[in-house]
Enzyme design. Structure first.
Site, PDB file in Angstrom:
ATOM      1  N   ASP A  33       0.858  -1.184   0.000  1.00 42.87           N
ATOM      2  CA  ASP A  33       0.000   0.000   0.000  1.00 42.87           C
ATOM      3  C   ASP A  33       0.894   1.233   0.000  1.00 42.87           C
ATOM      4  O   ASP A  33       1.787   1.357   0.822  1.00 42.87           O
ATOM      5  CB  ASP A  33      -0.890  -0.024   1.254  1.00 42.87           C
ATOM      6  CG  ASP A  33      -1.790   1.193   1.342  1.00 42.87           C
ATOM      7  OD1 ASP A  33      -2.694   1.311   0.498  1.00 42.87           O
ATOM      8  OD2 ASP A  33      -1.587   2.032   2.240  1.00 42.87           O
ATOM      9  N   GLU A 121      -0.870  -1.187  -5.434  1.00 43.92           N
ATOM     10  CA  GLU A 121      -2.055  -0.452  -5.891  1.00 43.92           C
ATOM     11  C   GLU A 121      -1.651   0.494  -7.017  1.00 43.92           C
ATOM     12  O   GLU A 121      -0.554   1.035  -7.015  1.00 43.92           O
ATOM     13  CB  GLU A 121      -2.673   0.328  -4.748  1.00 43.92           C
ATOM     14  CG  GLU A 121      -1.741   1.359  -4.159  1.00 43.92           C
ATOM     15  CD  GLU A 121      -2.386   2.152  -3.034  1.00 43.92           C
ATOM     16  OE1 GLU A 121      -1.646   2.821  -2.311  1.00 43.92           O
ATOM     17  OE2 GLU A 121      -3.608   2.091  -2.882  1.00 43.92           O
ATOM     18  N   CYS A 174     -12.876  -4.963   4.732  1.00 42.31           N
ATOM     19  CA  CYS A 174     -12.283  -5.609   5.909  1.00 42.31           C
ATOM     20  C   CYS A 174     -11.570  -6.864   5.428  1.00 42.31           C
ATOM     21  O   CYS A 174     -12.178  -7.727   4.807  1.00 42.31           O
ATOM     22  CB  CYS A 174     -13.380  -5.961   6.919  1.00 42.31           C
ATOM     23  SG  CYS A 174     -12.828  -7.086   8.216  1.00 42.31           S
ATOM     24  N   CYS A 177     -13.289 -10.287   7.163  1.00 43.94           N
ATOM     25  CA  CYS A 177     -14.602 -10.823   6.763  1.00 43.94           C
ATOM     26  C   CYS A 177     -15.004 -10.426   5.348  1.00 43.94           C
ATOM     27  O   CYS A 177     -15.973 -10.950   4.799  1.00 43.94           O
ATOM     28  CB  CYS A 177     -15.682 -10.397   7.765  1.00 43.94           C
ATOM     29  SG  CYS A 177     -16.098  -8.641   7.657  1.00 43.94           S
ATOM     30  N   CYS A 196     -17.489  -7.660  11.706  1.00 39.95           N
ATOM     31  CA  CYS A 196     -16.863  -8.760  12.466  1.00 39.95           C
ATOM     32  C   CYS A 196     -16.115  -8.281  13.712  1.00 39.95           C
ATOM     33  O   CYS A 196     -15.651  -9.087  14.508  1.00 39.95           O
ATOM     34  CB  CYS A 196     -15.916  -9.562  11.567  1.00 39.95           C
ATOM     35  SG  CYS A 196     -14.392  -8.702  11.155  1.00 39.95           S
ATOM     36  N   ASP A 203      -3.497   1.159   7.008  1.00 36.73           N
ATOM     37  CA  ASP A 203      -2.595   0.815   5.909  1.00 36.73           C
ATOM     38  C   ASP A 203      -2.260  -0.676   5.885  1.00 36.73           C
ATOM     39  O   ASP A 203      -2.081  -1.260   4.817  1.00 36.73           O
ATOM     40  CB  ASP A 203      -1.309   1.644   5.995  1.00 36.73           C
ATOM     41  CG  ASP A 203      -1.606   3.149   5.942  1.00 36.73           C
ATOM     42  OD1 ASP A 203      -2.566   3.519   5.246  1.00 36.73           O
ATOM     43  OD2 ASP A 203      -0.882   3.918   6.588  1.00 36.73           O
TER      44      ASP A 203
HETATM   45 ZN   LIG Z   1     -14.847  -7.501   9.202  1.00 38.05          ZN
END
Ligand SMILES: [Zn+2]
Length: 215
Positions: A33, A121, A174, A177, A196, A203
């Site tokens: 990142d 990225e 996330c 999850c 979650c 980062d």
């Molecule tokens: Zn999550």
């Protein structure tokens, strides 16, 4: 070819034919990142994260460039002192460019040495610059140059470089999850997933999401 810079330094470039570099095996994957708070935050598939700061030397040189710019702006047009101030500014620019290249080459080389698959990225930096008016000097140029170096070094050493889609929401998703949360402004450095409950460094979560694109 012999060339000379504005500041009077001579460069000699020599063109040679070289056999292919020896294959250096590496089995790791890494997600990178790019940012402003840190130059890069990387997480590899052993789940080891690393934050790479913009070198202090470069920040010092940036301050010197600003000082030299102010000095130049105070000199009378056409004066000898103005010419001197111009040369001084060119020298400061040259120094910072050299320091930046040195930093970028060492970092990109290490990443390519250590990893087989590299995910980075692609840049939303232009928008970031516009929206946040953050120090231009550290952004754009370095990121483009860094990705350019990664690209040719990956080709050179038989590595795979994956450039994530600029719209890939690496900051919002996330990495535990997979639920996509709301947009986060630049000042949100840490957050908790509302789905979650996982707690994140912004980062590192982004680098984890990028790492997932390696598979
Ligand atoms: Zn999550």
């Amino acid at each position: 070819t012999v060339s000379m810079t504005r500041t009077g330094k001579f460069f000699i470039s020599i063109l040679v034919n070289q056999d292919e570099e020896k294959w250096i095996p590496a089995e790791n994957k890494v997600g990178i990142d790019l940012g402003l708070k840190h130059f890069a935050v990387m997480t590899n598939d052993a789940m080891v994260s690393e934050k790479i700061d913009n070198p202090r030397l470069i920040r010092k040189s940036e301050a010197k460039v600003k000082k030299a710019q102010r000095a130049l702006s105070r000199k009378k047009i056409g004066s000898k002192n103005r010419e001197k101030a111009k040369l001084l500014l060119a020298k400061k620019h040259e120094k910072i460019a050299n320091q930046r290249q040195d930093f970028l080459h060492k970092l990109s080389r290490r990443i390519v040495d250590e990893n087989q698959v590299i995910v980075v990225e692609t840049l939303k930096s232009k928008d970031m610059m516009k929206n946040h008016k953050v120090a231009k000097s550290i952004g754009d140029v370095s990121w483009y140059e860094f990705v350019r170096q990664l690209e040719y070094k990956c080709t050179f050493y038989g590595r795979t470089l994956i450039k994530a889609d600029p719209w890939y929401a690496s900051t919002q998703i996330c990495s535990t999850c997979g639920v996509k949360g709301e947009k986060k402004t630049m000042d949100v450095r840490e957050w908790t997933c509302t789905h979650c409950g996982e707690y994140y460094d912004r980062d590192i979560n982004a680098s984890l999401n990028l790492l997932m694109l390696a598979d």
